[in-house]
Structures are given as C-alpha cells and as structure tokens.
Write an enzyme that holds these catalytic residues in place. Structure first.
Site, PDB file in Angstrom:
ATOM      1  N   ASP A  39       0.659  -1.180  -0.028  1.00  0.00           N
ATOM      2  CA  ASP A  39      -0.164   0.033  -0.014  1.00  0.00           C
ATOM      3  C   ASP A  39       0.853   1.296  -0.063  1.00  0.00           C
ATOM      4  OD1 ASP A  39      -1.610  -2.078   0.785  1.00  0.00           O
ATOM      5  OD2 ASP A  39      -2.170  -1.366   2.780  1.00  0.00           O
ATOM      6  N   SER A  99      -0.369   0.017   7.730  1.00  0.00           N
ATOM      7  CA  SER A  99      -0.640   1.498   6.687  1.00  0.00           C
ATOM      8  C   SER A  99      -1.033   2.496   7.536  1.00  0.00           C
ATOM      9  CB  SER A  99      -1.508   1.146   5.731  1.00  0.00           C
ATOM     10  OG  SER A  99      -0.832   0.322   4.545  1.00  0.00           O
ATOM     11  N   ASP A 169      -5.206   1.356   9.641  1.00  0.00           N
ATOM     12  CA  ASP A 169      -5.007   2.151   8.323  1.00  0.00           C
ATOM     13  C   ASP A 169      -5.701   3.407   8.570  1.00  0.00           C
ATOM     14  OD1 ASP A 169      -4.097  -0.458   7.464  1.00  0.00           O
ATOM     15  OD2 ASP A 169      -5.930  -0.819   6.375  1.00  0.00           O
ATOM     16  N   GLU A 224     -10.446  -2.345   4.429  1.00  0.00           N
ATOM     17  CA  GLU A 224      -9.084  -1.620   4.708  1.00  0.00           C
ATOM     18  C   GLU A 224      -8.979  -0.243   4.269  1.00  0.00           C
ATOM     19  OE1 GLU A 224      -6.457  -5.608   5.059  1.00  0.00           O
ATOM     20  OE2 GLU A 224      -6.697  -5.131   2.997  1.00  0.00           O
TER      21      GLU A 224
HETATM   22  C1  FRU Z   1      -3.790  -3.730   2.824  1.00  0.00           C
HETATM   23  C2  FRU Z   1      -3.308  -4.010   3.939  1.00  0.00           C
HETATM   24  C3  FRU Z   1      -3.470  -3.136   5.300  1.00  0.00           C
HETATM   25  C4  FRU Z   1      -2.489  -3.211   6.136  1.00  0.00           C
HETATM   26  C5  FRU Z   1      -1.206  -3.483   5.313  1.00  0.00           C
HETATM   27  C6  FRU Z   1      -0.054  -4.361   5.879  1.00  0.00           C
HETATM   28  O1  FRU Z   1      -3.195  -4.145   1.578  1.00  0.00           O
HETATM   29  O2  FRU Z   1      -3.700  -5.216   4.396  1.00  0.00           O
HETATM   30  O3  FRU Z   1      -4.741  -3.341   5.780  1.00  0.00           O
HETATM   31  O4  FRU Z   1      -2.125  -2.147   6.920  1.00  0.00           O
HETATM   32  O5  FRU Z   1      -1.900  -3.992   4.071  1.00  0.00           O
HETATM   33  O6  FRU Z   1       0.877  -4.439   4.951  1.00  0.00           O
END
Ligand code: FRU
Length: 497
Positions: A39, A99, A169, A224
């Site tokens: 991300d 994230s 996130d 997310e």
């Molecule tokens: C989304 C995610 C987020 C998390 C991150 C972990 O792609 O699963 O929810 O913060 O990737 O790398």
C-alpha cells in the site's frame, strides 16, 4: 534516535538498490526501492515536495515485517528515494508498521500516523490474537521519532463489539479550525467492516467520535485503507474491502476497491451513502490513498497489484510492487472520474497521429509502438447501419507476447487480457467492464510504463490497471476489427531515463 532495526534497513536498501539498473524499473511509476512494496502510505505534500511512503519489506520480494519506504517528488512522476522512514522497533509495532498517512502539524513538523502491530498468542482456529493500535511519529521529512506515548488509539477506543485484531490504516487530515480527524477500518461484531471516525486537538491525543459508515456485510468483509474527503460538492469514502463477492460487472477482484459517494452529517458525524462503484476495473489495483494538492486537486495513487494475483511475483526479482500513476479525481454524473495527473503531459514527445483510419481485418500503423507511451484511441462505427462486432488492440506485442484490450459494442463490454503478457502462472489474467452503450463510439487512453498498462475509458469514467511482464523488446501495436471501424489514434512517447 533511530534503532538498529531501522539503521540496518537503511544500510541494506542503499547497497541492494545499486544492483537494480534503472531500466529494470518503471520510468515514472514508483516501484519498491528494493524488495517488497504494498500500500501507498502518507501520500502528502510537505515542504514543497510530494511525499509518498509505502508498505515495505526491504530484505526479500515478499511480504514480511512491515517497514515504511519513502520517496519524494516535485511533479509526482520523478521520484527520489529517501531512507526508510519507519521500522518495526517499538513494543506497539514490534510486528509491523502497517498502513497509515501523514499530515503537517501546526509547528511545521510532519506527523505520520500508522498502525502498530503486536502479535499475540496463537488461537485454536489458527489465527493469532494480535493487537492493532494506532501510533504516531514526528519528523522533518526524512527522519521520524516515534511518540513515546504510543499507541494513541487502542482497543479501548473502539465501540462495543469491534475487533481489536482488525483495527487499522488511519487516514488523517487537518480541519479548517486547525484540529485533526482520522478514519480507520475496523471489524464489528457482524464480521464485516466499519469505518471509525476520531478527532484530536493536536494529532497526539485522540477521541472516538462516531461510526462513520457500516458495511453490514454488503461489500466484502473487513474494510481496509479508508479515505474520506470532499469532492465537487459531495463526500467520498474510499475503502478496500477484503473478500468481496462480484455483483454484475462490479467487484470482481476478491480484494476489491469501493467508492461510496454521498453526504456527511456533521451533527451525527455519519456518512450517508448515495452511490457505490468499483474504483478500478482492471486486475492490479488496491488500497488507494489521496492527497489534496496545494492547487486544490484531489490526487489518488494506489498499489498497482492485488493480493489475489500475487503468485505472479517471483522471489528472485530484486523488487516487487509498484504504484499506479497518480490520478486527478472528480465527480461527474454521480460517478468518480480519474485522469492521469496533468504533469504527465510534460513527459510527452514524438507525437504520431492518424485521423479517420477506416479498416476491418488487421492493421499496423507506422510509428505506433513502444512500452513507455501515452496512446489515445477513439473509435466510431465505419458503417452506421452495421456496427462492427469487435475491435481489439494488441500491445506489448511480438511473435510470442501480447496484451490485449478488446471492445464489443453490442454488449458494451471492454476487456483487458494479459494471458500472453509473460506470466508463468495460471491465475486470472482478464477483467471485463461494462461501459455506457454508445453505438460503437468509445475513446480510451492507455498509459504504458514498461511493466504496466492503465486504461482510462471515456475521459476517466472507468479505469483498468494491470501489470505486465512481457520482454521489453515486445513493443508492437496491432489492431483488429470484425466489421468496419473508423479510428483516430494519437500517440506520444513518455521520455526520460
Ligand atoms: C492492505 C493491508 C492493510 C495493512 C497492510 C499491511 O493491503 O492489508 O490493511 O495495513 O496491508 O501491509
């Protein structure tokens, strides 16, 4: 003071990066400095530059304990890597800095807000009882100090029934009155997703405000990477739902993306949904995040990969993961529109254009080729009485390889197919999207940057993004029409090394 874990990551990336020649990367799409990227995080404008952080595991081209990689740019296209910004090195984030986002504080420092993961004991069902909490770090645009008071939001700040394992996130922004707000994803008791809204006077002390929006098991499960902003008189909630079921031509990606357009009631601090749509209709797109540029543009960038098609990755590759081209957002006729940032026009050179090319069968055109190109194709029926059945363009093409876009006007379906794009894995390689019925008239812009294609249909009404792994020497374009087609085509090289 940086920890040994961060120092080691910075030392490693500096050495390992030298083994990757610039030609082995996209030209203007940000790719992982070394190792793994997912991300986009902390996409922001700070001290005269755009900052883009990303989920990062520098040591291998696979997901591992998450760090934050970091790059800056003046034009959103030429990126300069900076040293890794965060490493999993404190009790609250010892198993990953997940994230998050960034904002400028009133005193001029930059605040990063992210999810700290601390793994818990394994449970009988095979999952583990982790803790996801929200943490902050402050810095000068290069070095960041984690706040000693971390975490700033914990399971105590979640409404009754919400999961302490799935709480992540945070997307932060500053309100006009100088206070801060953030949204974060959470899993409520119904097992799906909800978006929680928090507020803070200073970025460090946070308070729960409301459940901004509830999934209620309609769009996938856990939500997310939320983002929430005003655009063209509406409020927009973006999120990336896990485990989506397809519905008609929407939401075919398993881990999908969702754009909800509606309004915000300041009294109850809740979002009222009016419309929903997928954000991108291609194969590789997830976890978009936006920033507000100094000139007022709302610009979005996303991870140009998807968890469901990851077996395409090769562990031997020195880098894996790239971002989409940054896209300007707007709302027209109740839909989210996306266009490549206008800065991209500055990379254009070598214009080749053809008007009113009438053909059926097969066609190649002198000067239309390349793997770093910006190509706009406009189609009309060559014969209004008997509209053509199908049009296709193959690109990244040679005797072995090609990637294809095809359009069937009767069904109003546009398809991307990258079966023959160099992947050695038998995973899904095509996606279709329904475009408005318009009697065989359609226009689409294709942005190619060595290992990807992004298609902007009808001036950004829909987009389809996909990575491709074809040898770079496969740079042909070939056109096919079943029935009479009239085509305009305009092509530019996208230059620079
Ligand atoms: C989304 C995610 C987020 C998390 C991150 C972990 O792609 O699963 O929810 O913060 O990737 O790398």
């Amino acid at each position: 003071m940086s920890s040994n874990i961060l120092r080691e990551a910075r030392r490693h990336e500096e050495i390992a990066e030298q083994l990757i020649p610039p030609q082995a990367r996209p030209l203007f799409h940000l790719s992982s400095r070394v190792g793994w990227m997912n991300d986009p995080n902390g996409f922001s404008y700070y001290q005269g530059k755009y900052h883009l952080f990303y989920q990062y595991y520098p040591y291998e081209s696979k997901w591992g304990p998450m760090h934050w990689g970091h790059a800056v740019s003046e034009d959103l296209l030429h990126w300069e890597y900076l040293p890794a910004a965060l490493a999993p090195d404190t009790p609250a984030d010892k198993d990953g800095c997940f994230s998050g986002s960034a904002v400028e504080l009133a005193d001029g420092r930059q605040l990063l807000m992210y999810t700290g993961v601390s793994a818990g004991p394994k449970l009988p069902d095979g999952t583990s009882d982790d803790r996801q909490t929200q943490c902050v770090a402050v810095g000068d645009g290069v070095n960041y100090e984690k706040y000693p008071g971390n975490p700033v939001l914990t399971g105590e700040d979640i409404p009754e029934g919400g999961s302490k394992v799935d709480f992540r996130d945070p997307k932060i922004w500053r309100e006009a009155d100088g206070t801060y707000r953030c949204v974060a994803g959470n899993r409520p008791a119904d097992g799906s997703g909800q978006i929680l809204l928090y507020s803070s006077p200073d970025g460090f002390h946070w308070k729960f405000e409301s459940v901004l929006a509830e999934n209620k098991n309609r769009f996938g499960l856990m939500w997310e990477c939320p983002d929430f902003f005003q655009l063209d008189g509406k409020y927009v909630l973006l999120t990336s739902p896990q485990d989506m079921l397809p519905s008609g031509f929407e939401y075919h990606n398993g881990n999908g993306t969702l754009c909800l357009i509606g309004s915000f009631d300041e009294q109850s601090k809740t979002f009222q949904e009016e419309r929903d749509q997928a954000i991108d209709y291609g194969i590789d797109f997830y976890a978009p995040q936006t920033l507000l540029a100094p000139d007022g543009r709302r610009i979005m960038i996303a991870w140009m990969q998807n968890w469901d098609t990851l077996s395409i990755a090769s562990l031997k590759a020195p880098w894996f993961g790239q971002m989409t081209v940054p896209r300007e957002l707007s709302i027209k006729n109740g839909r989210l529109y996306q266009c490549p940032v206008r800065e991209l026009d500055g990379l254009r050179s070598g214009r080749v254009s053809y008007q009113n090319v009438d053909f059926q069968g097969e066609l190649t055109l002198e000067g239309i080729k390349g793997r770093k190109v910006d190509v706009t194709i406009t189609l009309r029926p060559g014969d209004e009485e008997h509209i053509y059945k199908k049009f296709s363009v193959w690109f990244g093409q040679d005797d072995t390889y090609h990637t294809a876009i095809s359009f069937r006007p009767y069904e109003s379906v546009l398809k991307i197919d990258r079966k023959f794009s160099g992947s050695r894995r038998a995973i899904i390689h095509q996606r279709r999207c329904k475009v408005p019925q318009n009697g065989g008239n359609i226009t689409f812009r294709m942005i190619l940057d060595r290992f990807s294609v992004e298609i902007f249909v009808n001036h950004g009404e829909q987009t389809l993004s996909a990575t491709m792994y074809t040898d770079l020497s496969a740079d042909g374009f070939r056109f096919f029409a079943d029935g009479e087609v009239t085509m305009d085509i305009e092509k530019y090289d996208l230059d620079g090394e």
